[in-house]
Design a protein around this motif. Structure first.
Motif, PDB file in Angstrom:
ATOM      1  N   ARG A   1      19.080 143.964  22.173  1.00  0.00           N
ATOM      2  CA  ARG A   1      20.079 144.841  22.996  1.00  0.00           C
ATOM      3  C   ARG A   1      20.708 145.180  22.657  1.00  0.00           C
ATOM      4  N   HIS A   2      21.475 144.020  22.467  1.00  0.00           N
ATOM      5  CA  HIS A   2      23.460 144.526  21.403  1.00  0.00           C
ATOM      6  C   HIS A   2      23.520 144.253  19.548  1.00  0.00           C
ATOM      7  N   LEU A   3      22.232 144.036  18.789  1.00  0.00           N
ATOM      8  CA  LEU A   3      22.543 144.022  18.383  1.00  0.00           C
ATOM      9  C   LEU A   3      21.442 144.833  17.044  1.00  0.00           C
TER      10      LEU A   3
ATOM     11  N   ARG B   1      33.326 139.507  15.198  1.00  0.00           N
ATOM     12  CA  ARG B   1      34.456 140.038  15.645  1.00  0.00           C
ATOM     13  C   ARG B   1      33.918 140.575  16.676  1.00  0.00           C
ATOM     14  N   ASN B   2      32.880 141.289  16.837  1.00  0.00           N
ATOM     15  CA  ASN B   2      32.384 142.285  17.840  1.00  0.00           C
ATOM     16  C   ASN B   2      31.247 141.253  18.925  1.00  0.00           C
TER      17      ASN B   2
ATOM     18  N   PRO C   1      32.233 138.895  20.885  1.00  0.00           N
ATOM     19  CA  PRO C   1      33.478 137.842  21.880  1.00  0.00           C
ATOM     20  C   PRO C   1      33.407 139.043  23.271  1.00  0.00           C
ATOM     21  N   GLU C   2      33.004 140.615  23.153  1.00  0.00           N
ATOM     22  CA  GLU C   2      33.429 141.161  24.063  1.00  0.00           C
ATOM     23  C   GLU C   2      32.070 142.212  24.369  1.00  0.00           C
ATOM     24  N   ILE C   3      31.019 141.483  23.659  1.00  0.00           N
ATOM     25  CA  ILE C   3      29.870 141.760  23.634  1.00  0.00           C
ATOM     26  C   ILE C   3      29.121 140.305  24.941  1.00  0.00           C
TER      27      ILE C   3
ATOM     28  N   LYS D   1      31.369 140.862  28.352  1.00  0.00           N
ATOM     29  CA  LYS D   1      30.453 142.026  29.124  1.00  0.00           C
ATOM     30  C   LYS D   1      29.282 141.515  30.073  1.00  0.00           C
TER      31      LYS D   1
END
Lengths: 375, 419
Positions: free
Chosen positions: A57-59, A95-96, A98-100, A103
């Motif tokens: 759902r995110h990557l 690096r992207n 952590p925020e995913i 949240k």
């Protein structure tokens, strides 16, 4: 993979330990141990879930399996098993994350501390990053103290450094037993993997038992000398079936240039009381890894040195599909090895390969034949 | 009217000026190199203004050269050369084009490649793979490689990080002085940064014509017009060009000349331009009454994290300004900062729908897009679509699949309007 990571982490939590999930591979472990935290390196999470539904759902599907498994683990059950996340600068995908993760955890009301540090990637001969890095480490210590209600002490830090030094030494000794044929690479991989999710005391116990319990008889006693030695190189060890294929095809794994294995324990800086000075040495003297950008110039020499040291006749590059860091270096490394008469094989491991590795098995067998015919 | 004539008629003065400027700059680069100039290859984030502080230092930008190569239709040919050398097809297509081009001395390049560098300068905040890419040249050509390490921005840039970047700029200057034997002149660098800042004022004015209904520009125009940022930053030509572009666009809007006169759908683009598809995609969209009027890729220039508003040079310290604007592109921004910038521009431009271009060659730009899409659609109610592209490798693009999704987006917009 033999260990049940979820169970291991749940046990640590039940024991009242504060567990810090870390990525990528070379976090400042000694500092965390010195501050009564248990760092667990969130790598090699293949097998912790049956699929990557949450991660998908995110990557996108062109991110590597490391990122997808890590995200799947963190989103499906990570927040209940961890007390916080630590990450330092790595590749363009990681690096992207952590925020995913942060949240999604917030959405389910389980906001956990997320600690980020920037490890300088400048070449030491180009820019002196000492002051910048010292500031980063000092901030990290302060951050850990505030978020986890723990205290830093120099004595405990030195003690942790000594313990980790011993652990890395044990890992290197265990690897030597693989090289001399007394320990199968698969058992070695399983033991190291278990260490990533264990307290430092437990790691010592696992590794000491592994070494002590080995029989004097080499595992490949009958044909040890006739087996050609190969080195594995990559971010992660290959799937179990590929390791089986290598070991059953008449090859012997005599060394590894794998980020989660050899690269992580191959170098050990001098003991120091000052964490900033210690970790600056740690990162700058680290065994070359494509993720540590300043080590590029040393990488070829290190790999060729490993080949010389072990007498390997071939190198098997275990490519993690979509890992650009690794793939940019393969052509150069392959050429350098070929110039020295060393045979190479490149296999690519994709997320779909967890279940299907027969093509790799065939290529490994063919590679083994080439080595037999050439040497 | 014959197709060729129609195209000629649409060519603007700024378009003609751009073609000449880009062509001349590449030829000038080769000529100066042949005459002994110190040649630097840089990543796009490296502040080119610093090189203008030297008497005779010239620079080439492999990423820009790769984009131009793809736009001219020879991207795949160059990619294949790199793949034959053993470089994986999964690697960034800019990198493959560049490595392929260098492999035979720029044989099939529209600019005869770039002259051999004396120094490589990469920067890891847009994408850290650039360091590995430049390492390929470093090893093959035996040329020194200077790495500028810029901490990723999850939040607005911190002072400690800015100081660290400035320290590296000073080291870069020292390195070039030692290697080239030339002395750096801070006043010249200051003049260059002033020129860049002034040029961006005009650039921002040009982009602002997207606010008009119908829009005075398409994002495709702005993609093409980005070239001077990569070949002429810091020069007076840079200022003159963007002044001409803004003035001419203003006049066209006044005269009622619009790129998509029957504009029904105002779309916004997120990612690098699909260089191999610019003309085809813009034409096909126009036939549907759709115009991509803006893009994160072009809006971010001259800004800092979390906003697409212009960040002006105060005329004081050029190194400080260059360090502060190191994160002016999108890739070094964390997800929250990106969302903040995008939300503001989508409102400002009255966007009907967003096209998230998931770009296999650019993970730094693409990872988080799925979350951005949810944010924009679920939270802010802007319809959106995710399409698959590759910025320079045409083999990884399917027009049929893309337009099926784009048409679905337009239907979605219609449905929302009808509701």
């Amino acid at each position: 993979m033999k260990i049940d990571i979820t169970k291991k982490l749940a046990q640590l939590k039940n024991d009242g330990r504060k567990v810090l999930g870390c990525f990528p591979l070379y976090p400042p472990l000694e500092l965390f141990y010195a501050m009564d935290l248990v760092p667990v390196v969130l790598w090699g999470l293949r097998g912790t879930a049956t699929d990557t539904t949450e991660s998908d759902r995110h990557l996108q599907n062109y991110t590597c399996s490391v990122a997808r498994h890590l995200t799947e683990f963190a989103l499906s059950n990570g927040s209940g098993l961890l007390d916080g996340l630590f990450m330092y600068n790595a590749c363009d995908t990681l690096r992207n994350l952590p925020e995913i993760i942060e949240k999604e955890w917030e959405k389910i009301g389980q906001a956990l501390p997320l600690i980020k540090v920037h490890i300088p990637m400048v070449l030491p001969a180009q820019t002196d990053a000492t002051a910048y890095f010292k500031n980063e480490i000092n901030h990290l210590i302060k951050d850990l103290e505030e978020r986890f209600d723990v205290l830093f002490s120099k004595d405990k830090f030195v003690q942790a450094v000594k313990q980790i030094k011993y652990v890395r030494d044990l890992m290197a000794r265990a690897e030597n037993r693989v090289t001399d044929g007394h320990l199968s690479f698969l058992n070695f991989v399983d033991a190291i993997h278990e260490c990533w999710f264990s307290t430092v005391e437990e790691q010592i116990r696992i590794l000491e038992s592994l070494i002590d319990e080995l029989s004097d008889e080499p595992a490949f006693s009958a044909d040890k000398d006739s087996r050609h030695g190969v080195i594995l190189s990559g971010i992660l060890p290959p799937p179990t079936s590929v390791i089986h294929a290598i070991e059953s095809s008449g090859l012997r794994i005599v060394g590894n240039d794998i980020a989660s294995l050899g690269r992580s324990y191959a170098s050990m800086p001098e003991t120091r009381e000052d964490p900033a000075a210690y970790f600056l040495d740690f990162y700058y003297q680290h065994f070359p890894c494509p993720t540590l950008l300043y080590t590029g110039d040393r990488r070829t020499t290190s790999l060729l040195g490993l080949v010389d040291k072990t007498g390997a006749k071939g190198v098997i590059f275990v490519g993690e599909k979509f890992c650009e860091y690794e793939y940019f270096e393969f052509p150069h490394l392959v050429q350098q090895l070929k110039d020295k008469g060393i045979q190479t094989l490149e296999i690519e491991i994709a997320i779909e390969d967890d279940a299907q590795t027969s093509a790799h098995d065939s290529r490994v067998s063919a590679f083994s034949e080439i080595l037999k015919n050439n040497f | 009217m014959p197709e060729k004539l129609k195209t000629e008629k649409l060519k603007t003065n700024a378009g003609r000026h751009l073609s000449k400027m880009v062509g001349d700059t590449y030829m000038d680069l080769h000529a100066k190199s042949a005459q002994g100039a110190f040649v630097v290859w840089i990543a796009i984030n490296v502040p080119a203004e610093l090189f203008l502080g030297f008497e005779n230092v010239v620079y080439g930008v492999p990423e820009s050269h790769a984009a131009l190569t793809a736009a001219k239709g020879v991207g795949v040919l160059q990619c294949e050369k790199a793949e034959h050398m053993g470089y994986s097809m999964d690697l960034c297509s800019y990198a493959r084009i560049d490595i392929g081009s260098v492999s035979d001395g720029g044989k099939d390049s529209p600019t005869f490649g770039l002259p051999k560098p004396d120094l490589l300068v990469s920067d890891n905040n847009n994408c850290s793979l650039l360091v590995k890419w430049f390492d390929v040249h470093h090893r093959r050509m035996g040329v020194p490689h200077f790495v500028i390490d810029v901490p990723f921005c999850y939040e607005p840039q911190k002072d400690k990080d800015r100081k660290y970047i400035i320290q590296q700029f000073n080291d870069l200057i020292r390195t070039i002085e030692e290697m080239s034997g030339q002395k750096f002149d801070m006043d010249k660098a200051l003049a260059a940064v002033s020129n860049t800042s002034e040029g961006i004022v005009h650039w921002k004015r040009f982009l602002s014509f997207a606010e008009n209904r119908p829009s005075g520009i398409t994002a495709f125009d702005s993609f093409v017009q980005m070239a001077p940022f990569l070949v002429a930053r810091g020069t007076s030509q840079f200022v003159d060009h963007y002044k001409l572009l803004a003035q001419e666009t203003e006049q066209r809007v006044r005269d009622g000349q619009f790129p998509v006169p029957g504009e029904k759908y105002r779309l916004f683009w997120d990612n690098i331009a699909p260089w191999h598809q610019l003309r085809d995609m813009s034409g096909s969209l126009a036939k549907l009454g759709a115009n991509i009027v803006g893009a994160t890729y072009t809006s971010c220039i001259g800004t800092v994290e979390g906003s697409f508003d212009f960040y002006a040079f105060d005329g004081d310290d050029p190194l400080e300004y260059c360090a502060r604007t190191q994160n002016c592109y999108i890739c070094p921004h964390g997800m929250n900062l990106r969302g903040k910038s995008m939300q503001a521009v989508v409102e400002k431009l009255n966007i009907d729908g967003i096209v998230f271009a998931s770009n296999r060659s650019c993970k730094p730009y693409s990872v988080t897009q799925l979350d951005q899409q949810k944010l924009m659609t679920d939270q802010f109610g802007v319809p959106s679509v995710m399409i698959d592209v590759d910025h320079a490798d045409a083999r990884k693009y399917s027009k049929e699949s893309t337009f099926t999704r784009l048409e679905a987006l337009l239907e979605n917009i219609e449905a929302k309007r009808a509701a």
